[in-house]
Design a protein around this motif. Structure first.
Motif, mmCIF file in Angstrom:
data_model
loop_
_atom_site.group_PDB
_atom_site.id
_atom_site.type_symbol
_atom_site.label_atom_id
_atom_site.label_comp_id
_atom_site.label_asym_id
_atom_site.label_seq_id
_atom_site.Cartn_x
_atom_site.Cartn_y
_atom_site.Cartn_z
ATOM 1 N N ARG A 196 30.647 -58.267 -1.731
ATOM 2 C CA ARG A 196 29.294 -57.746 -1.548
ATOM 3 C C ARG A 196 28.844 -57.936 -0.106
ATOM 4 N N ALA A 197 29.165 -59.090 0.485
ATOM 5 C CA ALA A 197 28.718 -59.400 1.841
ATOM 6 C C ALA A 197 29.340 -58.492 2.892
ATOM 7 N N ILE A 198 30.582 -58.021 2.643
ATOM 8 C CA ILE A 198 31.248 -57.148 3.627
ATOM 9 C C ILE A 198 31.122 -55.674 3.252
ATOM 10 N N PHE A 199 30.281 -55.362 2.270
ATOM 11 C CA PHE A 199 30.024 -53.975 1.860
ATOM 12 C C PHE A 199 31.299 -53.270 1.416
ATOM 13 N N HIS A 200 32.062 -53.971 0.590
ATOM 14 C CA HIS A 200 33.312 -53.421 0.063
ATOM 15 C C HIS A 200 33.062 -52.199 -0.819
ATOM 16 N N ASP A 201 31.952 -52.213 -1.552
ATOM 17 C CA ASP A 201 31.602 -51.099 -2.436
ATOM 18 C C ASP A 201 31.030 -49.939 -1.619
ATOM 19 N N ASP A 202 31.601 -48.757 -1.784
ATOM 20 C CA ASP A 202 31.187 -47.590 -0.996
ATOM 21 C C ASP A 202 29.726 -47.211 -1.240
ATOM 22 N N LYS A 203 29.285 -47.289 -2.484
ATOM 23 C CA LYS A 203 27.899 -46.923 -2.804
ATOM 24 C C LYS A 203 26.922 -47.880 -2.128
ATOM 25 N N HIS A 204 27.255 -49.157 -2.165
ATOM 26 C CA HIS A 204 26.431 -50.174 -1.507
ATOM 27 C C HIS A 204 26.356 -49.907 0.000
ATOM 28 N N ALA A 205 27.495 -49.651 0.606
ATOM 29 C CA ALA A 205 27.543 -49.382 2.043
ATOM 30 C C ALA A 205 26.758 -48.127 2.402
ATOM 31 N N SER A 206 26.898 -47.076 1.606
ATOM 32 C CA SER A 206 26.207 -45.805 1.884
ATOM 33 C C SER A 206 24.697 -45.970 1.825
ATOM 34 N N GLU A 207 24.231 -46.755 0.854
ATOM 35 C CA GLU A 207 22.791 -46.988 0.708
ATOM 36 C C GLU A 207 22.223 -47.680 1.944
ATOM 37 N N VAL A 208 22.935 -48.687 2.427
ATOM 38 C CA VAL A 208 22.455 -49.433 3.585
ATOM 39 C C VAL A 208 22.573 -48.596 4.861
ATOM 40 N N LYS A 209 23.664 -47.849 4.991
ATOM 41 C CA LYS A 209 23.833 -46.975 6.163
ATOM 42 C C LYS A 209 22.694 -45.973 6.272
ATOM 43 N N ALA A 210 22.324 -45.386 5.149
ATOM 44 C CA ALA A 210 21.253 -44.393 5.150
ATOM 45 C C ALA A 210 19.927 -45.012 5.583
ATOM 46 N N GLU A 211 19.679 -46.241 5.146
ATOM 47 C CA GLU A 211 18.415 -46.900 5.492
ATOM 48 C C GLU A 211 18.401 -47.322 6.958
ATOM 49 N N ILE A 212 19.554 -47.723 7.487
ATOM 50 C CA ILE A 212 19.634 -48.062 8.913
ATOM 51 C C ILE A 212 19.319 -46.834 9.760
ATOM 52 N N LYS A 213 19.889 -45.725 9.365
ATOM 53 C CA LYS A 213 19.647 -44.470 10.092
ATOM 54 C C LYS A 213 18.180 -44.082 10.021
ATOM 55 N N ARG A 214 17.588 -44.256 8.831
ATOM 56 C CA ARG A 214 16.192 -43.886 8.631
ATOM 57 C C ARG A 214 15.268 -44.778 9.460
ATOM 58 N N ALA A 215 15.652 -46.046 9.650
ATOM 59 C CA ALA A 215 14.808 -46.977 10.400
ATOM 60 C C ALA A 215 14.730 -46.622 11.883
ATOM 61 N N GLY A 216 15.804 -46.037 12.421
ATOM 62 C CA GLY A 216 15.808 -45.621 13.823
ATOM 63 C C GLY A 216 15.674 -46.768 14.810
ATOM 64 N N ALA A 217 16.148 -47.949 14.441
ATOM 65 C CA ALA A 217 16.031 -49.113 15.323
ATOM 66 C C ALA A 217 17.095 -49.082 16.411
ATOM 67 N N ASP A 218 16.828 -49.794 17.505
ATOM 68 C CA ASP A 218 17.788 -49.822 18.613
ATOM 69 C C ASP A 218 18.622 -51.099 18.629
ATOM 70 N N HIS B 51 32.772 -57.831 12.623
ATOM 71 C CA HIS B 51 33.359 -56.539 12.984
ATOM 72 C C HIS B 51 33.619 -55.699 11.730
ATOM 73 N N ARG B 52 34.062 -56.354 10.657
ATOM 74 C CA ARG B 52 34.322 -55.648 9.404
ATOM 75 C C ARG B 52 33.045 -55.039 8.848
ATOM 76 N N ILE B 53 31.955 -55.799 8.879
ATOM 77 C CA ILE B 53 30.667 -55.296 8.394
ATOM 78 C C ILE B 53 30.205 -54.113 9.239
ATOM 79 N N ALA B 54 30.307 -54.264 10.553
ATOM 80 C CA ALA B 54 29.910 -53.168 11.449
ATOM 81 C C ALA B 54 30.722 -51.909 11.167
ATOM 82 N N GLU B 55 31.997 -52.087 10.923
ATOM 83 C CA GLU B 55 32.873 -50.949 10.628
ATOM 84 C C GLU B 55 32.472 -50.271 9.321
ATOM 85 N N ARG B 56 32.189 -51.071 8.284
ATOM 86 C CA ARG B 56 31.824 -50.517 6.983
ATOM 87 C C ARG B 56 30.499 -49.773 7.050
ATOM 88 N N LEU B 57 29.626 -50.176 7.959
ATOM 89 C CA LEU B 57 28.317 -49.535 8.091
ATOM 90 C C LEU B 57 28.291 -48.524 9.232
#
Length: 282
Positions: free
Chosen positions: A60-82, A95-101
Protein backbone atom coordinates in the motif's frame (compact mmCIF):
# COMPACT_ATOMS: atom_id res chain seq x y z
CA UNK A 1 7.21 19.66 -9.89
CA UNK A 2 9.99 19.69 -7.32
CA UNK A 3 10.08 16.43 -5.35
CA UNK A 4 11.50 16.24 -1.82
CA UNK A 5 12.07 12.97 0.06
CA UNK A 6 12.34 12.42 3.80
CA UNK A 7 14.19 9.17 4.47
CA UNK A 8 14.41 7.17 7.67
CA UNK A 9 13.92 3.67 9.00
CA UNK A 10 10.47 2.64 10.17
CA UNK A 11 9.59 4.13 13.55
CA UNK A 12 12.23 6.87 13.60
CA UNK A 13 9.76 9.77 13.59
CA UNK A 14 9.39 10.74 9.93
CA UNK A 15 5.63 11.34 10.09
CA UNK A 16 6.07 13.21 13.36
CA UNK A 17 8.28 15.79 11.63
CA UNK A 18 6.81 15.76 8.13
CA UNK A 19 4.28 18.58 8.65
CA UNK A 20 6.84 21.01 10.01
CA UNK A 21 9.35 20.09 7.31
CA UNK A 22 6.67 20.76 4.68
CA UNK A 23 5.82 24.07 6.33
CA UNK A 24 9.46 25.09 6.47
CA UNK A 25 10.03 24.43 2.77
CA UNK A 26 6.59 25.61 1.59
CA UNK A 27 5.64 22.14 0.37
CA UNK A 28 1.84 21.85 0.00
CA UNK A 29 1.59 18.08 -0.59
CA UNK A 30 2.84 15.09 1.43
CA UNK A 31 2.90 11.41 0.44
CA UNK A 32 2.94 9.25 3.57
CA UNK A 33 2.11 5.54 3.83
CA UNK A 34 -0.26 5.52 0.87
CA UNK A 35 -1.99 8.82 1.62
CA UNK A 36 -1.88 12.11 -0.25
CA UNK A 37 -2.10 14.88 2.35
CA UNK A 38 -2.71 18.56 1.73
CA UNK A 39 -2.57 20.73 4.84
CA UNK A 40 -4.95 19.16 7.36
CA UNK A 41 -6.81 16.96 4.90
CA UNK A 42 -6.41 13.60 3.24
CA UNK A 43 -6.93 14.34 -0.45
CA UNK A 44 -6.70 10.77 -1.75
CA UNK A 45 -5.34 7.31 -1.08
CA UNK A 46 -5.64 4.65 1.60
CA UNK A 47 -3.31 4.38 4.58
CA UNK A 48 -0.93 1.45 4.84
CA UNK A 49 -1.71 1.51 8.56
CA UNK A 50 -5.13 0.06 7.75
CA UNK A 51 -3.67 -3.09 6.23
CA UNK A 52 -3.88 -6.37 8.15
CA UNK A 53 -0.34 -7.56 7.34
CA UNK A 54 3.09 -5.99 7.03
CA UNK A 55 3.38 -7.14 3.42
CA UNK A 56 0.05 -5.54 2.64
CA UNK A 57 1.19 -2.34 4.34
CA UNK A 58 4.39 -2.20 2.27
CA UNK A 59 2.46 -2.72 -0.98
CA UNK A 60 0.00 0.00 0.00
CA UNK A 61 2.82 2.41 0.90
CA UNK A 62 4.55 2.01 -2.49
CA UNK A 63 1.27 2.21 -4.46
CA UNK A 64 1.55 -1.33 -5.77
CA UNK A 65 -2.17 -1.36 -6.61
CA UNK A 66 -2.84 0.39 -9.94
CA UNK A 67 -6.24 1.75 -8.87
CA UNK A 68 -4.74 3.23 -5.71
CA UNK A 69 -1.91 4.83 -7.68
CA UNK A 70 -4.27 6.22 -10.34
CA UNK A 71 -6.50 7.83 -7.72
CA UNK A 72 -3.58 9.61 -6.08
CA UNK A 73 -2.00 10.62 -9.41
CA UNK A 74 -5.24 12.24 -10.51
CA UNK A 75 -5.51 14.22 -7.28
CA UNK A 76 -1.88 15.39 -7.50
CA UNK A 77 -2.54 16.65 -11.00
CA UNK A 78 -5.74 18.35 -9.88
CA UNK A 79 -3.93 20.10 -7.01
CA UNK A 80 -1.49 21.78 -9.40
CA UNK A 81 1.19 22.10 -6.71
CA UNK A 82 4.82 22.85 -7.52
CA UNK A 83 6.31 20.83 -4.61
CA UNK A 84 5.64 17.49 -2.95
CA UNK A 85 7.26 15.62 -0.04
CA UNK A 86 7.58 11.83 -0.16
CA UNK A 87 8.23 9.86 3.04
CA UNK A 88 10.12 6.59 2.68
CA UNK A 89 12.29 4.14 4.57
CA UNK A 90 14.98 4.32 1.90
CA UNK A 91 16.01 6.34 -1.12
CA UNK A 92 15.05 3.35 -3.27
CA UNK A 93 11.53 3.37 -1.79
CA UNK A 94 11.15 7.11 -2.41
CA UNK A 95 12.19 6.64 -6.04
CA UNK A 96 9.77 3.71 -6.36
CA UNK A 97 6.88 5.82 -5.06
CA UNK A 98 7.76 8.68 -7.40
CA UNK A 99 7.87 6.25 -10.31
CA UNK A 100 4.49 4.71 -9.44
CA UNK A 101 2.94 8.18 -9.26
CA UNK A 102 4.70 9.33 -12.45
CA UNK A 103 6.53 12.07 -10.55
CA UNK A 104 10.10 13.25 -11.20
CA UNK A 105 12.77 11.49 -9.19
CA UNK A 106 13.39 13.18 -5.81
CA UNK A 107 15.75 16.11 -6.28
CA UNK A 108 16.21 16.89 -2.57
CA UNK A 109 16.88 14.00 -0.17
CA UNK A 110 16.58 14.76 3.57
CA UNK A 111 17.44 12.08 6.13
CA UNK A 112 15.75 11.86 9.51
CA UNK A 113 19.19 12.21 11.12
CA UNK A 114 19.47 15.70 9.62
CA UNK A 115 16.34 17.00 11.35
CA UNK A 116 16.09 14.89 14.53
CA UNK A 117 18.55 14.27 17.34
CA UNK A 118 19.74 10.73 18.17
CA UNK A 119 17.80 11.00 21.44
CA UNK A 120 14.54 11.88 19.63
CA UNK A 121 15.03 9.06 17.13
CA UNK A 122 15.68 6.54 19.91
CA UNK A 123 12.57 7.75 21.75
CA UNK A 124 10.47 7.32 18.62
CA UNK A 125 11.83 3.80 18.12
CA UNK A 126 11.07 2.92 21.73
CA UNK A 127 7.45 4.07 21.41
CA UNK A 128 7.03 2.11 18.19
CA UNK A 129 8.49 -1.10 19.60
CA UNK A 130 6.72 -0.98 22.98
CA UNK A 131 3.37 0.61 22.10
CA UNK A 132 3.24 0.31 18.30
CA UNK A 133 2.30 3.98 18.06
CA UNK A 134 2.14 5.40 14.53
CA UNK A 135 1.84 9.09 13.68
CA UNK A 136 -0.20 10.44 10.78
CA UNK A 137 0.58 14.07 9.89
CA UNK A 138 -3.01 15.36 10.03
CA UNK A 139 -5.32 16.34 12.92
CA UNK A 140 -7.48 13.68 14.57
CA UNK A 141 -10.77 15.33 13.53
CA UNK A 142 -9.77 14.97 9.88
CA UNK A 143 -9.07 11.23 9.95
CA UNK A 144 -11.14 9.61 12.68
CA UNK A 145 -14.00 8.72 10.33
CA UNK A 146 -11.48 6.98 8.04
CA UNK A 147 -9.93 4.88 10.81
CA UNK A 148 -12.82 3.03 12.50
CA UNK A 149 -11.68 0.46 15.02
CA UNK A 150 -8.34 2.15 15.62
CA UNK A 151 -7.07 3.73 18.79
CA UNK A 152 -6.59 7.39 17.92
CA UNK A 153 -5.23 10.27 20.00
CA UNK A 154 -4.40 13.84 19.05
CA UNK A 155 -0.81 15.04 19.14
CA UNK A 156 0.14 18.71 19.21
CA UNK A 157 3.69 20.04 18.97
CA UNK A 158 5.27 23.49 18.98
CA UNK A 159 8.08 23.84 16.46
CA UNK A 160 10.54 26.68 16.01
CA UNK A 161 12.51 28.91 18.36
CA UNK A 162 12.33 28.35 22.10
CA UNK A 163 11.41 31.95 22.96
CA UNK A 164 7.70 32.28 23.69
CA UNK A 165 7.29 35.49 21.75
CA UNK A 166 9.01 34.18 18.61
CA UNK A 167 6.53 34.64 15.73
CA UNK A 168 8.17 31.76 13.85
CA UNK A 169 6.97 29.21 16.37
CA UNK A 170 4.46 26.92 14.65
CA UNK A 171 1.77 24.69 16.15
CA UNK A 172 1.46 21.38 14.27
CA UNK A 173 -1.41 18.98 14.96
CA UNK A 174 -1.08 15.30 14.10
CA UNK A 175 -2.65 12.01 15.16
CA UNK A 176 -1.38 8.88 16.89
CA UNK A 177 -2.95 5.61 15.78
CA UNK A 178 -2.57 1.98 16.75
CA UNK A 179 -4.24 -0.47 14.37
CA UNK A 180 -6.35 -3.31 15.77
CA UNK A 181 -4.20 -5.70 13.73
CA UNK A 182 -0.77 -4.83 15.07
CA UNK A 183 2.36 -6.30 16.54
CA UNK A 184 0.65 -6.09 19.92
CA UNK A 185 -1.99 -8.54 18.77
CA UNK A 186 -5.64 -8.26 17.82
CA UNK A 187 -7.69 -5.83 19.88
CA UNK A 188 -11.40 -6.20 20.53
CA UNK A 189 -13.92 -5.39 23.27
CA UNK A 190 -16.93 -7.53 24.14
CA UNK A 191 -20.35 -5.95 23.63
CA UNK A 192 -21.31 -6.30 27.29
CA UNK A 193 -18.23 -4.26 28.24
CA UNK A 194 -19.26 -1.51 25.82
CA UNK A 195 -22.77 -1.65 27.30
CA UNK A 196 -21.43 -1.23 30.84
CA UNK A 197 -19.26 1.70 29.78
CA UNK A 198 -22.24 3.37 28.08
CA UNK A 199 -24.33 2.83 31.21
CA UNK A 200 -21.68 4.35 33.43
CA UNK A 201 -21.39 7.47 31.24
CA UNK A 202 -25.17 7.85 30.79
CA UNK A 203 -25.89 7.58 34.51
CA UNK A 204 -23.64 10.58 35.20
CA UNK A 205 -25.58 12.91 32.86
CA UNK A 206 -27.66 15.36 34.95
CA UNK A 207 -31.37 14.77 34.46
CA UNK A 208 -31.14 11.02 33.82
CA UNK A 209 -33.15 9.12 36.44
CA UNK A 210 -32.72 5.53 35.29
CA UNK A 211 -31.28 3.54 32.38
CA UNK A 212 -33.89 1.16 30.99
CA UNK A 213 -32.08 -0.38 28.02
CA UNK A 214 -28.73 -0.31 26.23
CA UNK A 215 -28.29 -2.20 22.97
CA UNK A 216 -25.00 -2.42 21.10
CA UNK A 217 -25.39 -3.20 17.39
CA UNK A 218 -21.99 -4.28 16.07
CA UNK A 219 -20.94 -3.64 12.47
CA UNK A 220 -17.72 -4.48 10.60
CA UNK A 221 -16.53 -0.87 10.72
CA UNK A 222 -17.99 0.28 14.03
CA UNK A 223 -21.16 0.11 16.09
CA UNK A 224 -24.54 1.74 16.69
CA UNK A 225 -26.12 2.30 20.10
CA UNK A 226 -29.75 2.35 21.23
CA UNK A 227 -30.29 3.78 24.71
CA UNK A 228 -33.57 4.13 26.62
CA UNK A 229 -33.71 6.22 29.80
CA UNK A 230 -36.08 7.73 32.34
CA UNK A 231 -35.84 11.50 32.80
CA UNK A 232 -36.48 13.46 35.97
CA UNK A 233 -39.54 15.71 36.14
CA UNK A 234 -39.00 19.38 35.16
CA UNK A 235 -35.94 18.61 33.04
CA UNK A 236 -35.46 19.85 29.47
CA UNK A 237 -35.89 16.45 27.80
CA UNK A 238 -34.30 17.20 24.37
CA UNK A 239 -31.35 18.84 26.10
CA UNK A 240 -30.77 15.86 28.42
CA UNK A 241 -30.97 13.38 25.52
CA UNK A 242 -28.53 15.42 23.44
CA UNK A 243 -26.12 15.55 26.37
CA UNK A 244 -26.29 11.75 26.69
CA UNK A 245 -25.42 11.43 22.98
CA UNK A 246 -22.52 13.86 23.28
CA UNK A 247 -21.06 12.31 26.45
CA UNK A 248 -21.35 8.73 25.20
CA UNK A 249 -19.79 9.51 21.81
CA UNK A 250 -16.90 11.45 23.32
CA UNK A 251 -16.00 8.92 26.02
CA UNK A 252 -16.62 5.65 24.16
CA UNK A 253 -14.81 6.65 20.96
CA UNK A 254 -11.86 7.99 22.95
CA UNK A 255 -11.52 4.94 25.21
CA UNK A 256 -12.15 2.23 22.62
CA UNK A 257 -11.27 3.77 19.26
CA UNK A 258 -14.54 2.43 17.85
CA UNK A 259 -16.43 4.46 15.27
CA UNK A 260 -20.02 5.04 16.48
CA UNK A 261 -22.30 5.32 13.45
CA UNK A 262 -25.35 6.41 15.44
CA UNK A 263 -26.47 6.89 19.04
CA UNK A 264 -30.24 6.80 19.44
CA UNK A 265 -31.42 7.97 22.87
CA UNK A 266 -35.08 7.69 23.83
CA UNK A 267 -36.91 8.99 26.93
CA UNK A 268 -39.44 6.36 28.10
CA UNK A 269 -40.73 7.79 31.36
CA UNK A 270 -40.75 10.90 33.54
CA UNK A 271 -39.73 10.22 37.16
CA UNK A 272 -40.28 12.41 40.20
CA UNK A 273 -37.15 13.29 42.16
CA UNK A 274 -37.10 11.93 45.71
CA UNK A 275 -37.68 15.37 47.21
CA UNK A 276 -40.98 15.74 45.32
CA UNK A 277 -42.36 12.26 45.93
CA UNK A 278 -43.47 13.07 49.50
CA UNK A 279 -45.14 16.41 48.63
CA UNK A 280 -48.89 16.43 49.38
CA UNK A 281 -51.16 16.55 46.37
CA UNK A 282 -53.95 19.14 46.11
Amino acid sequence: MQVFALIGASGTGKSHRASYLAFKHNIPLIIDDGLLIHGSQVMAGKSAKREATKIGAVKRAIFHDDKHASEVKAEIKRAGADKILILGTSVKMAHRIAERLTLPAPQKIITIEEIASPRAINKARELRSKENRHVIPIPTFAIKKDFPGYLIDPLRSFWGKNHREDPKKVVIERSIVRPIYSTLGRFYIAEHVISEMVGFVTAKVPGVSRIRKIEVISKPDGASLEIEVNIYYRQNIPQVLQEVQRAVKEVIEHLTGFNLHSIQVTARRIDLPADLQDEPTA
